[in-house]
Write a protein that holds these residues in place. Structure first.
Motif, short mmCIF file in Angstrom:
data_model
loop_
_atom_site.label_atom_id
_atom_site.label_comp_id
_atom_site.label_asym_id
_atom_site.label_seq_id
_atom_site.Cartn_x
_atom_site.Cartn_y
_atom_site.Cartn_z
N GLN A 6 0.83 -1.21 0.00
CA GLN A 6 0.00 0.00 0.00
C GLN A 6 0.86 1.26 0.00
OE1 GLN A 6 -2.80 -1.17 -1.27
NE2 GLN A 6 -3.77 0.52 -0.20
N GLU A 7 1.98 1.25 0.76
CA GLU A 7 2.87 2.40 0.78
C GLU A 7 3.52 2.62 -0.60
OE1 GLU A 7 4.65 2.77 5.24
OE2 GLU A 7 5.19 0.95 4.12
N ILE A 8 3.92 1.53 -1.23
CA ILE A 8 4.53 1.62 -2.56
C ILE A 8 3.51 2.16 -3.57
CG2 ILE A 8 5.49 0.29 -4.49
CD1 ILE A 8 6.79 -1.52 -2.32
N LEU A 12 3.90 5.57 -5.74
CA LEU A 12 3.77 5.58 -7.20
C LEU A 12 2.67 6.52 -7.66
CD1 LEU A 12 4.27 1.79 -7.99
CD2 LEU A 12 5.85 3.67 -8.49
N ASP A 13 1.55 6.52 -6.94
CA ASP A 13 0.44 7.40 -7.28
C ASP A 13 0.88 8.86 -7.18
OD1 ASP A 13 -2.42 7.99 -7.85
OD2 ASP A 13 -2.33 8.85 -5.83
N LYS A 14 1.62 9.21 -6.14
CA LYS A 14 2.09 10.59 -5.98
C LYS A 14 3.09 10.97 -7.06
CE LYS A 14 1.21 10.84 -1.08
NZ LYS A 14 1.78 10.87 0.26
N LEU A 15 3.80 9.99 -7.59
CA LEU A 15 4.76 10.24 -8.67
C LEU A 15 4.10 10.26 -10.05
CD1 LEU A 15 7.77 8.07 -7.47
CD2 LEU A 15 7.65 10.57 -7.56
N GLY A 16 2.79 9.89 -10.10
CA GLY A 16 2.07 9.95 -11.37
C GLY A 16 1.94 8.63 -12.09
N TYR A 17 2.11 7.52 -11.38
CA TYR A 17 2.01 6.21 -12.01
C TYR A 17 0.89 5.39 -11.38
CZ TYR A 17 6.56 7.34 -13.92
OH TYR A 17 7.59 7.97 -14.56
N ASP A 18 0.28 4.49 -12.17
CA ASP A 18 -0.71 3.59 -11.60
C ASP A 18 -0.02 2.30 -11.15
OD1 ASP A 18 -0.30 2.06 -13.89
OD2 ASP A 18 -2.25 2.54 -14.76
N GLU A 19 -0.80 1.33 -10.71
CA GLU A 19 -0.22 0.08 -10.17
C GLU A 19 0.53 -0.72 -11.22
OE1 GLU A 19 -2.84 -2.23 -7.62
OE2 GLU A 19 -3.97 -0.40 -7.21
N ALA A 20 0.21 -0.51 -12.51
CA ALA A 20 0.90 -1.23 -13.59
C ALA A 20 2.10 -0.42 -14.10
CB ALA A 20 -0.07 -1.51 -14.73
N LEU A 21 2.46 0.65 -13.38
CA LEU A 21 3.56 1.55 -13.72
C LEU A 21 3.34 2.32 -15.02
CD1 LEU A 21 6.66 -0.55 -12.62
CD2 LEU A 21 5.43 1.22 -11.35
N ASN A 22 2.06 2.53 -15.37
CA ASN A 22 1.74 3.39 -16.50
C ASN A 22 1.73 4.84 -16.04
OD1 ASN A 22 1.16 1.25 -18.42
ND2 ASN A 22 -0.61 0.83 -17.13
N ASN A 42 8.48 17.81 -0.37
CA ASN A 42 7.60 16.65 -0.31
C ASN A 42 6.78 16.58 -1.58
OD1 ASN A 42 8.31 15.80 2.34
ND2 ASN A 42 7.08 17.48 3.15
N ILE A 43 6.64 15.39 -2.14
CA ILE A 43 5.83 15.21 -3.35
C ILE A 43 4.41 15.70 -3.09
CG2 ILE A 43 4.82 13.50 -4.89
CD1 ILE A 43 7.44 11.91 -4.51
N LYS A 44 3.90 15.45 -1.91
CA LYS A 44 2.55 15.89 -1.57
C LYS A 44 2.42 17.40 -1.75
CE LYS A 44 -0.71 15.87 2.26
NZ LYS A 44 -0.91 15.49 3.65
N ASP A 45 3.44 18.16 -1.34
CA ASP A 45 3.40 19.61 -1.48
C ASP A 45 3.31 20.02 -2.94
OD1 ASP A 45 3.68 19.80 1.27
OD2 ASP A 45 5.84 20.14 1.19
N ILE A 46 4.07 19.36 -3.79
CA ILE A 46 4.07 19.70 -5.21
C ILE A 46 2.72 19.37 -5.83
CG2 ILE A 46 5.07 19.12 -7.46
CD1 ILE A 46 7.74 18.72 -5.98
N MET A 47 2.17 18.19 -5.57
CA MET A 47 0.92 17.78 -6.18
C MET A 47 -0.25 18.62 -5.69
SD MET A 47 1.94 15.71 -8.37
CE MET A 47 0.42 15.09 -9.04
N ASN A 48 -0.14 19.20 -4.49
CA ASN A 48 -1.22 20.04 -3.99
C ASN A 48 -1.11 21.48 -4.49
OD1 ASN A 48 -2.46 18.00 -2.60
ND2 ASN A 48 -1.38 18.40 -0.70
N GLY A 49 -0.01 21.84 -5.11
CA GLY A 49 0.16 23.18 -5.65
C GLY A 49 -0.46 23.28 -7.03
#
Length: 168
Positions: A6-8, A12-22, A42-49
């Motif tokens: 779940q952490e992985i 991946l979701d925060k980096l812009g990838y789905d579970e299949a690494l698309n 933090n990636i969270k900070d970037i995605m919330n901006g």
């Protein structure tokens, strides 16, 4: 440290990838930092901006300036729906140019498209476009599991009610 599944998936979701690494969100921008002092981001900070929004607006505005609106674009007296389709990458992005001196509410619906993934995920977008402004609305990309894709879109606009817009 060992990460749980779940952490992985969350990383991946925060980096812009789905579970299949698309890549479902990561095409929008790349950001690099150079600092003379230690820096923590933090990636969270970037995605919330609004970096994603700003990057797409700059890219689409540049494409529009260089190549013109293209044959899929809808031009009206009060707005232009700029449609940028990249057939080689199986993607399509949408932005709205407001030609009026008043803010405009834009409603874009691409949810009837087939074999695609949306960013944002719903396929329905509502955004306020500033007077004489250019605003990124959304993108779609071919679902990697699909054998074919097609996209359909419709746009509606309306004036923004007084007090519902906080422009500069």
């Amino acid at each position: 440290r060992n990460f749980s599944n779940q952490e992985i998936i969350g990383i991946l979701d925060k980096l812009g990838y789905d579970e299949a690494l698309n890549s479902v969100k990561s095409r929008a921008f790349m950001i690099s930092f150079q600092a003379t002092e230690p820096l923590e981001v933090n990636i969270k900070d970037i995605m919330n901006g609004n970096y994603h929004q700003m990057a797409w607006e700059k890219l689409l505005n540049h494409i529009n300036d260089e190549d013109g609106p293209g044959d899929r674009t809808i031009e009206r007296d009060d707005y232009t729906l700029f449609v940028y389709a990249n057939d080689e990458a199986y993607t399509c992005s949408f932005a709205l140019i407001n030609h009026t001196d008043e803010p405009m509410q834009a409603f874009l619906d691409v949810s009837n498209s087939q074999g695609v993934l949306f960013c944002p995920h719903s396929g329905k977008v509502s955004k306020v476009v500033p007077p004489n402004g250019f605003t990124y609305l959304c993108s779609l990309t071919c679902d990697p599991d699909a054998t074919a894709y097609s996209y359909n879109y419709s746009v509606n606009t309306k004036p923004v009610e007084e007090g519902d817009y906080e422009g500069n």
